[in-house]
Design a protein around this motif. Structure first.
Motif, PDB file in Angstrom:
ATOM      1  N   ARG A  61      82.499 -10.898  -1.892  1.00  0.00           N
ATOM      2  CA  ARG A  61      81.366 -11.743  -1.532  1.00  0.00           C
ATOM      3  C   ARG A  61      81.506 -13.146  -2.128  1.00  0.00           C
ATOM      4  NH1 ARG A  61      76.252 -10.547   0.409  1.00  0.00           N
ATOM      5  NH2 ARG A  61      76.334  -8.357   0.901  1.00  0.00           N
TER       6      ARG A  61
ATOM      7  N   LEU B  40      84.702 -19.864  -0.199  1.00  0.00           N
ATOM      8  CA  LEU B  40      85.413 -20.480   0.932  1.00  0.00           C
ATOM      9  C   LEU B  40      84.455 -21.284   1.795  1.00  0.00           C
ATOM     10  CD1 LEU B  40      88.127 -20.761   2.304  1.00  0.00           C
ATOM     11  CD2 LEU B  40      87.569 -18.798   3.712  1.00  0.00           C
TER      12      LEU B  40
ATOM     13  N   LEU C 270      83.837 -24.319   0.073  1.00  0.00           N
ATOM     14  CA  LEU C 270      85.014 -25.191   0.138  1.00  0.00           C
ATOM     15  C   LEU C 270      85.049 -25.951   1.449  1.00  0.00           C
ATOM     16  CD1 LEU C 270      88.552 -24.432  -1.052  1.00  0.00           C
ATOM     17  CD2 LEU C 270      88.269 -25.287   1.258  1.00  0.00           C
ATOM     18  N   LEU C 271      84.818 -25.230   2.546  1.00  0.00           N
ATOM     19  CA  LEU C 271      84.891 -25.899   3.849  1.00  0.00           C
ATOM     20  C   LEU C 271      83.833 -27.002   3.926  1.00  0.00           C
ATOM     21  CD1 LEU C 271      85.488 -22.788   6.110  1.00  0.00           C
ATOM     22  CD2 LEU C 271      87.139 -24.557   5.528  1.00  0.00           C
TER      23      LEU C 271
ATOM     24  N   MET D 102      87.339 -26.239  13.304  1.00  0.00           N
ATOM     25  CA  MET D 102      86.557 -25.641  12.207  1.00  0.00           C
ATOM     26  C   MET D 102      85.316 -24.933  12.715  1.00  0.00           C
ATOM     27  SD  MET D 102      86.728 -28.516   9.282  1.00  0.00           S
ATOM     28  CE  MET D 102      85.673 -27.646   8.202  1.00  0.00           C
TER      29      MET D 102
ATOM     30  N   PHE E  31      89.462 -17.655   9.518  1.00  0.00           N
ATOM     31  CA  PHE E  31      89.412 -18.544   8.364  1.00  0.00           C
ATOM     32  C   PHE E  31      90.653 -19.412   8.231  1.00  0.00           C
ATOM     33  CE2 PHE E  31      86.191 -15.582   6.445  1.00  0.00           C
ATOM     34  CZ  PHE E  31      85.170 -16.508   6.545  1.00  0.00           C
TER      35      PHE E  31
ATOM     36  N   LYS F 288      90.371 -22.192  10.521  1.00  0.00           N
ATOM     37  CA  LYS F 288      89.398 -23.155  10.008  1.00  0.00           C
ATOM     38  C   LYS F 288      90.060 -24.087   8.993  1.00  0.00           C
ATOM     39  CE  LYS F 288      85.029 -20.590  10.294  1.00  0.00           C
ATOM     40  NZ  LYS F 288      84.148 -21.516  10.987  1.00  0.00           N
ATOM     41  N   ILE F 289      90.904 -23.499   8.172  1.00  0.00           N
ATOM     42  CA  ILE F 289      91.568 -24.324   7.157  1.00  0.00           C
ATOM     43  C   ILE F 289      92.541 -25.300   7.821  1.00  0.00           C
ATOM     44  CG2 ILE F 289      93.139 -24.232   5.185  1.00  0.00           C
ATOM     45  CD1 ILE F 289      91.791 -21.510   4.540  1.00  0.00           C
TER      46      ILE F 289
ATOM     47  N   ALA G 136      92.028 -22.815  -0.929  1.00  0.00           N
ATOM     48  CA  ALA G 136      91.426 -22.158   0.230  1.00  0.00           C
ATOM     49  C   ALA G 136      92.263 -20.947   0.642  1.00  0.00           C
ATOM     50  CB  ALA G 136      91.304 -23.145   1.380  1.00  0.00           C
TER      51      ALA G 136
ATOM     52  N   LEU H  70      91.719 -18.101  -1.649  1.00  0.00           N
ATOM     53  CA  LEU H  70      90.473 -17.392  -1.355  1.00  0.00           C
ATOM     54  C   LEU H  70      90.628 -16.507  -0.133  1.00  0.00           C
ATOM     55  CD1 LEU H  70      87.936 -20.286  -1.986  1.00  0.00           C
ATOM     56  CD2 LEU H  70      88.257 -18.247  -3.377  1.00  0.00           C
ATOM     57  N   VAL H  71      91.359 -17.011   0.873  1.00  0.00           N
ATOM     58  CA  VAL H  71      91.566 -16.225   2.088  1.00  0.00           C
ATOM     59  C   VAL H  71      92.284 -14.925   1.745  1.00  0.00           C
ATOM     60  CG1 VAL H  71      92.926 -16.144   4.185  1.00  0.00           C
ATOM     61  CG2 VAL H  71      91.463 -18.104   3.739  1.00  0.00           C
TER      62      VAL H  71
ATOM     63  N   ARG I 111      92.163 -13.349  -1.056  1.00  0.00           N
ATOM     64  CA  ARG I 111      91.190 -12.485  -1.732  1.00  0.00           C
ATOM     65  C   ARG I 111      90.266 -11.812  -0.719  1.00  0.00           C
ATOM     66  NH1 ARG I 111      88.876 -14.270  -6.582  1.00  0.00           N
ATOM     67  NH2 ARG I 111      86.950 -13.370  -5.810  1.00  0.00           N
ATOM     68  N   ILE I 112      89.809 -12.610   0.268  1.00  0.00           N
ATOM     69  CA  ILE I 112      88.896 -12.048   1.260  1.00  0.00           C
ATOM     70  C   ILE I 112      89.599 -10.948   2.042  1.00  0.00           C
ATOM     71  CG2 ILE I 112      87.619 -12.570   3.373  1.00  0.00           C
ATOM     72  CD1 ILE I 112      87.138 -15.352   2.196  1.00  0.00           C
TER      73      ILE I 112
ATOM     74  N   SER J 141      89.770  -7.822   0.081  1.00  0.00           N
ATOM     75  CA  SER J 141      88.498  -7.115  -0.089  1.00  0.00           C
ATOM     76  C   SER J 141      88.017  -6.474   1.195  1.00  0.00           C
ATOM     77  CB  SER J 141      87.420  -8.076  -0.582  1.00  0.00           C
ATOM     78  OG  SER J 141      87.825  -8.679  -1.769  1.00  0.00           O
ATOM     79  N   TYR J 142      88.164  -7.191   2.313  1.00  0.00           N
ATOM     80  CA  TYR J 142      87.521  -6.717   3.526  1.00  0.00           C
ATOM     81  C   TYR J 142      88.493  -6.377   4.649  1.00  0.00           C
ATOM     82  CZ  TYR J 142      83.418  -8.551   1.188  1.00  0.00           C
ATOM     83  OH  TYR J 142      82.447  -8.804   0.274  1.00  0.00           O
TER      84      TYR J 142
ATOM     85  N   LEU K 227      83.397 -10.300   9.501  1.00  0.00           N
ATOM     86  CA  LEU K 227      83.056 -10.322   8.089  1.00  0.00           C
ATOM     87  C   LEU K 227      81.545 -10.316   7.874  1.00  0.00           C
ATOM     88  CD1 LEU K 227      84.576 -10.484   5.416  1.00  0.00           C
ATOM     89  CD2 LEU K 227      84.089 -12.910   5.402  1.00  0.00           C
TER      90      LEU K 227
ATOM     91  N   LEU L 237      79.495  -7.730   5.687  1.00  0.00           N
ATOM     92  CA  LEU L 237      78.652  -8.141   4.571  1.00  0.00           C
ATOM     93  C   LEU L 237      77.220  -7.671   4.761  1.00  0.00           C
ATOM     94  CD1 LEU L 237      79.872 -11.757   3.821  1.00  0.00           C
ATOM     95  CD2 LEU L 237      80.190  -9.723   2.441  1.00  0.00           C
TER      96      LEU L 237
ATOM     97  N   ASP M  30      76.790  -4.163   3.584  1.00  0.00           N
ATOM     98  CA  ASP M  30      76.940  -3.919   2.149  1.00  0.00           C
ATOM     99  C   ASP M  30      75.654  -3.463   1.490  1.00  0.00           C
ATOM    100  OD1 ASP M  30      79.505  -4.209   1.748  1.00  0.00           O
ATOM    101  OD2 ASP M  30      79.440  -6.046   0.558  1.00  0.00           O
TER     102      ASP M  30
END
Lengths: 571, 498, 121
Positions: B153, B159, B162-163, C25, C31, C34-35, C95, C98-99, C101-102, C105-106, C114, C118, C121
């Motif tokens: 989460r 992220l 960040l965007l 974006m 994601f 988007k980056i 970024a 983080l991607v 990591r995401i 996790s998912y 996503l 979420l 959850d």
């Protein structure tokens, strides 16, 4: 009038505020805790009283405590108007402190430490309101008063109490916002907010539209706490609080801070002349007159004694506002004198209602037939105070009403005199039945109460006595349906010192025991002296103001205020 | 006045960040110590510099010996002195909470110090491009810190942040580009002169204004550019949400103040009144919508986050109105909000640790069990509502007075009305905490019994101290506001002179 | 119009790049895309700065000893953009971190999927 620097006004506020700390700290030892309360109340009153002689000679003590925001001092000023309110509040706090002890212990209430701490904080804020030297300082204490009273309103922690608390905050903070807006307007127009007897000079030249807007905001904002209609409805709901709170705060300190604010605005911000010139006196007077009539009519139909008293408060507060709004010096004297007069009388009434609740768990008037046997002194005090409310001579209410009547006639606004007289009759109409049935009716044989029990417009049986069943009083509200089920032997006075009654008295509206009220003597057998003493003291105060108004300081103080504000001495 | 020590305000935390990495290699327990020492030094330096700037006038330094307007200039004037001291103090306070609450590894403390460096840099820079760099440094550090909760989460929230944050900073950069094309300079003081020469109604100048305002408003989370903010506050570790809620948007709003009054100057508003009006509308919308959204939240942290949207609206309204009283009120509210909101987020985090309560309903009965925690939080909330004499009242008073003096009546009405909206969500919480029967989670936390996780049975001393200090500071600041006004008067007079 | 295109085409490139970046974006729910969009957006800004530095017949701003030798291309925007590129690269790195990591996790990088996960959850 000469100003001298002195710490006493600040000290009076500080003594009350500082008491919060030892009260909270000694929560485990109730006797010590109550000792602090009494000590602080006594100290605050002594400090306030010590300023009275000099004030009557025209000396005003001022404490400067720094600057609050740009151009606005945080200062406390014990001028006559402030002292009037402060004397009433601090003296009655002392009286109420003893009563609170009897009441809270008699009921075995929860969270007594929080109660006493919040009580001290509320009185400190009320004293701050009294002594505030300018609108901003007044606003500061006005808001703090709201915050400090909130825990008292919600003391019971029931859903009903929470709803009342929410309503209380919404109304009073809403009013606070209006006060703040008005204050900002005044500050922006004149660059000052300091109270000046006769009005702030800069306002005379200000844009009349803005001046009127600021006046409406200020008076409207203070009017919330003064329970002017249509923003009065928080007050009856706030009666869910313990009775000493209803007595001191919701008949004296909190509501009077609203009235006091209006007095400050009319007398010391705008001045009587400018208020009249802007055409603002009459509309305010009309609102007050409407409130006092309507509230009296509504009070007629309240069966819960505290709610009836609350509407009576709404009505009586408007006497004060009306007196000020008539803008005639005599009427202003009457209005301002009604601040202490009403305080003593209404406190007596609330105290008696609380004593009845503690001793018999009876809250509804329809259950009180014959209760004079059980609580003779209490009900006698009720009768005296009620007579004062109606304006019967020798009690405080007469004196203030007298000046109000003279003032409204001499200001050529006799219509308000008619309203006042009418309201006096209504006062008798809603107080007399209580007294009458306490002493002149019996539990099992009492008349119907047409106004309370019957639909509007009456019904054929309205002239006949009701069917004589013991539970007949239960017609009015749904909460009584359970009386027959658990019998009368588990209500009442003989239970109050046992644990566990807390749960019981929530759903129990009391009423006489099955075999009727026990007869108690006239020498105090009816309750503890912790409660009877304060009742009699408050009643005596009301009588003293009625018999010797000048010796009892208040009238002289009021005259001094009016002389400062209008240049005319009435005495 | 030139002062060679000004760059230390930025270099200190940067150096500390490096030292933290080095110390982390030697000993696992060293990074927090290094971080604390660095920030103690930062507090001392900021306090010393700040007091000199307030007493003797602005301090400045051309970094690396390159003189302005060619080199990068760092300037500490009255307002930046206040902000840089605020950053130092609050970051030190929250650092104690972070160490106590959820101690992270070396990376956490490094990012923390980088963030402090970035924010301090934003506070003292006198160069618009340099501001961009510090904006991005603090942004990068914030994204990493938000994600440091380690949950999926928090990574999503980071992220998203960040965007948004990068687009915002890029828009700001675009605005700087327009200004550069128009004037050929990046130094703020120099820009203010040259922009006037170019003419305020030049399309280049207008475009630069628009992009810069939108960029910074996104960073400050004004409606409708706020959507990154509630997630970021809610999903970050407790200490991080306290830190960023207190400082990150605050410094962004300060940057907006700096740009509006040092670069564009009040003369710009005079020349282009529509710019001021647009900003006022934007900000008042933020006040209203932020409050309304806060009222409908069930989670406490999200509620506090939306409350920030509304409070920054108030700050920007003060900036946009532009009378001396209103601008001073905006600065006061900026500082006050940082203290109050930081304290409230620490409180929310502590409650979460103690009871697992996160929603408004779960807070029921809290104050009975934890009276000090509940009482101090209630004080902070009331201060936020604007109950005098706390700082929330002082800020509101000045902004409202400014609005009334400027004759912007609708704004004045909204400012007063917003008090009631603020009241609506905070009283709900206060009522739950004080006079509602205890919720299951609160009961479980105090009765022991089925306390699923191993939770502490009382609030940690550090957290409690911080909350109480914040509450006391909120009141003390309110009472000391006139002293601040005297201290800031010369600075604001210079900035607001047309 | 034609003249604008021929003489100011660099600005058109800027606008097109910005538009593509923003569109990607917003439109893409992935994601990583988007980056990429973010990078394109930033590139547009870089080009804008560099274009602003251009001087007709300008030379590299290397001043010979004794001065003179102009006109030069303005060096300042180049320096700025060098910094901005560094910043951009760091951002992209964070970024992408983080991607990762995401995804761990998912198991998804799709924004819509996503938000469903979420919400559950």
């Amino acid at each position: 009038m000469t100003d001298i620097a002195s710490l006493r006004p600040a000290l009076a506020v500080a003594v009350a505020a500082a008491a919060v700390v030892p009260i909270l700290a000694s929560g485990r030892r109730p006797n010590v805790r109550e000792g602090w309360t009494v000590l602080a109340a006594g100290g605050a009153f002594a400090l306030v009283a010590s300023m009275l002689p000099a004030a009557l000679d025209g000396t005003v003590r001022v404490s400067h405590l720094g600057t609050l925001v740009a151009g606005v001092d945080l200062s406390l000023r014990a001028d006559p108007l402030g002292l009037l309110f402060a004397t009433v509040a601090s003296l009655l706090w002392l009286v109420t402190s003893f009563y609170s002890i009897g009441y809270m212990r008699g009921l075995g209430e929860n969270d007594q430490t929080r109660y006493f701490a919040a009580f001290a904080a509320s009185v400190a804020a009320a004293l701050g309101v009294a002594f505030a030297a300018n609108l901003v300082t007044l606003f500061v204490f006005y808001e703090l008063l709201t915050v400090a009273t909130y825990p008292l309103v919600t003391h019971d922690e029931t859903a009903e109490a929470r709803a009342a608390g929410r309503k209380y905050l919404a109304y009073t903070f809403g009013g606070g916002v209006a006060v703040l807006a008005g204050t900002v307007l005044v500050a922006a127009m004149t660059g000052t907010t300091a109270f000046t007897a006769g009005g702030i000079a800069g306002l005379v030249d200000a844009d009349p539209v803005l001046s009127r807007a600021a006046f409406v905001l200020l008076v409207g904002g203070f009017g919330v706490k003064a329970a002017l209609m249509p923003v009065h409805s928080w007050l009856p709901d706030a009666m869910v609080a313990p009775t000493p709170v209803s007595g001191l705060l919701h008949a004296v300190a909190v509501v009077k801070s609203g009235v006091f604010g209006i007095a400050r605005v009319v007398l010391d911000v705008y001045g009587v002349d400018l208020t009249g010139a802007l055409g603002l006196g009459l509309p305010l007077a009309v609102v007050a007159a409407a409130t006092l009539t309507l509230a009296s009519v509504i009070a007629l139909r309240q069966d819960n004694l505290k709610r009836r008293l609350a509407f009576s408060t709404v009505s009586q507060l408007s006497y004060i506002v009306l007196g000020i709004a008539i803008l005639d010096p005599t009427a202003v004297v009457g209005g301002l004198l009604h601040i202490p007069a009403h305080a003593f009388m209404k406190l007596t009434l609330f105290f008696t209602a609380g004593a009845i609740h503690v001793e018999t768990h009876t809250d509804d008037i329809s259950d009180m037939a014959g209760i004079g046997k059980r609580m003779p002194l209490t009900m006698l005090a009720f009768g005296v105070a009620a007579a004062g409310m109606a304006g019967i001579p020798l009690v405080a209410g007469f004196v203030s009403k007298w000046y109000l009547l003279i003032g409204s006639v001499s200001a050529e606004q006799s219509v308000f005199a008619v309203v006042l007289l009418l309201s006096g009759i209504l006062n008798i109409a809603y107080f007399w039945p209580v007294f009458y049935q306490a002493f002149f009716e019996a539990e099992d044989d009492h008349d119907a109460k047409p106004l309370v029990e019957f639909p509007l417009g009456g019904e054929p049986r309205s002239i006949l006595p009701e069917t004589p069943t013991p539970d007949s009083g239960a017609v009015t509200d749904g909460g009584h349906g359970d009386h027959g089920d658990h019998g009368h032997d588990d209500h009442g006075y003989d239970k109050h010192d046992e644990h566990g009654h807390d749960d019981e008295h929530d759903d129990d509206h009391g009423g006489p025991p099955a075999d009727g009220w026990e007869r108690r003597g006239w020498l105090g057998g009816e309750s503890t002296w912790f409660m009877l003493g304060p009742i009699l003291v408050a009643m005596t105060g009301a009588v003293l103001i009625g018999v010797i108004p000048e010796t009892a300081v208040f009238l002289r103080l009021v005259d001094l205020i009016v002389e400062g504000a209008t240049g005319v001495s009435v005495l | 006045m030139t002062d060679t020590l000004v760059p230390l305000l930025v270099a200190g935390p940067l150096l500390g960040a490096l030292l933290t990495v080095a110390a982390g290699l030697l000993d696992d327990r060293a990074p927090p110590v290094v971080a604390v020492l660095t920030l103690v030094g930062q507090v001392g330096l900021a306090g010393w510099m700040g007091s000199r700037a307030l007493l003797d006038g602005p301090l400045s330094n051309g970094v690396g010996g390159f003189v302005a307007p060619y080199g990068i200039e760092l300037v500490v004037d009255g307002v930046s002195a206040v902000i840089v001291s605020l950053v130092a103090l609050v970051s030190l306070g929250v650092l104690f909470y972070a160490v106590d609450d959820d101690p992270g590894g070396t990376a956490f403390y490094t990012e923390y110090l980088l963030l402090v460096a970035g924010l301090s840099g934003m506070s003292v820079t006198g160069d618009v491009f340099n501001l961009y760099v510090f904006l991005e440094i603090s942004g990068l550090a914030t994204y990493a810190l938000v994600a440091s909760a380690g949950t999926g989460r928090s990574a999503v929230a980071a992220l998203k942040y960040l965007l948004f944050g990068t687009v915002a900073a890029s828009l700001y950069l675009l605005g700087v580009g327009y200004a550069l094309v128009a004037t050929g300079t990046l130094n703020m003081a120099d820009l203010s002169v040259k922009l006037a020469q170019v003419g305020y109604d030049s399309p280049l100048v207008l475009a630069s204004f628009g992009f810069i305002v939108v960029g910074l408003a996104t960073k400050a989370a004004l409606f409708p550019l706020h959507t990154w903010q509630p997630d970021a506050y809610n999903d970050a570790p407790d200490s991080v949400s306290a830190f960023i809620s207190a400082l990150v948007s605050t410094v962004a709003a300060y940057a907006l103040f700096r740009l509006l009054y040092t670069v564009y100057t009040p003369a710009f508003f005079e020349a282009v009144p529509v710019a001021r009006d647009a900003l006022v509308v934007f900000a008042t919308l933020s006040i209203v919508v932020g409050s309304v959204l806060a009222v409908v939240q069930s989670e406490v942290k999200r509620m506090l986050a939306y409350s920030s949207v509304s409070q920054y609206g108030l700050v920007v309204v003060g900036l946009a109105i532009g009378t001396p009283a209103a601008v001073f009120g905006a600065v006061v509210h900026l500082v006050g909000h940082a203290v109050m909101k930081g304290g409230l987020f620490v409180a929310a985090g502590t409650v979460d640790d103690l009871t697992g309560a996160r929603t408004v309903d779960e807070y029921a009965g809290l104050a009975d069990r934890f009276p000090v925690l509940g009482g101090a939080s209630a004080l902070l909330m009331l201060a936020m509502v604007g109950v005098p004499p706390a700082v929330g009242f002082a800020g509101k008073w000045y902004i409202a007075l400014g609005a009334v003096r400027a004759g912007t009546w609708p704004v004045a009405v909204i400012i007063f009305g917003s008090t009631l909206l603020t009241l609506a969500y905070f009283t709900l919480l206060i009522e739950r905490m004080f006079v509602a029967p205890a919720s299951p989670s609160v009961r479980a936390a105090t009765d022991g019994g089925e306390r699923g996780l191993d939770r502490p049975d009382r609030p940690s001393r550090v957290a409690l101290t911080l909350i109480v200090v914040a509450a006391v500071a909120a009141i003390a600041l309110g009472l000391a506001v006139t002293n601040l006004q005297v201290a800031l008067e010369p600075t604001l007079d210079t900035l607001l002179a047309t | 119009m034609i003249e604008l295109v021929t003489t100011r085409y660099a600005y058109l490139v800027v606008v097109v790049l910005l538009a593509i970046g923003v569109y990607t974006m917003i439109e893409s729910s992935n994601f990583v895309k988007k980056i990429i969009g973010l990078n394109i957006f930033q590139t547009g800004i870089f080009v804008f700065f560099i274009t602003g530095a251009y001087h007709v017949n300008g030379r590299s701003p290397v001043v010979e000893s004794g001065g003179g030798g102009g006109p030069f291309v303005s060096p300042l925007p180049h320096v700025l953009i060098l910094t901005a590129i560094v910043v951009g690269v760091s951002l992209t790195a964070v970024a992408l971190g983080l991607v990762v990591r995401i995804h761990e996790s998912y198991g998804t990088l799709n924004e819509d999927t996503l938000s469903e996960v979420l919400a559950d959850d």
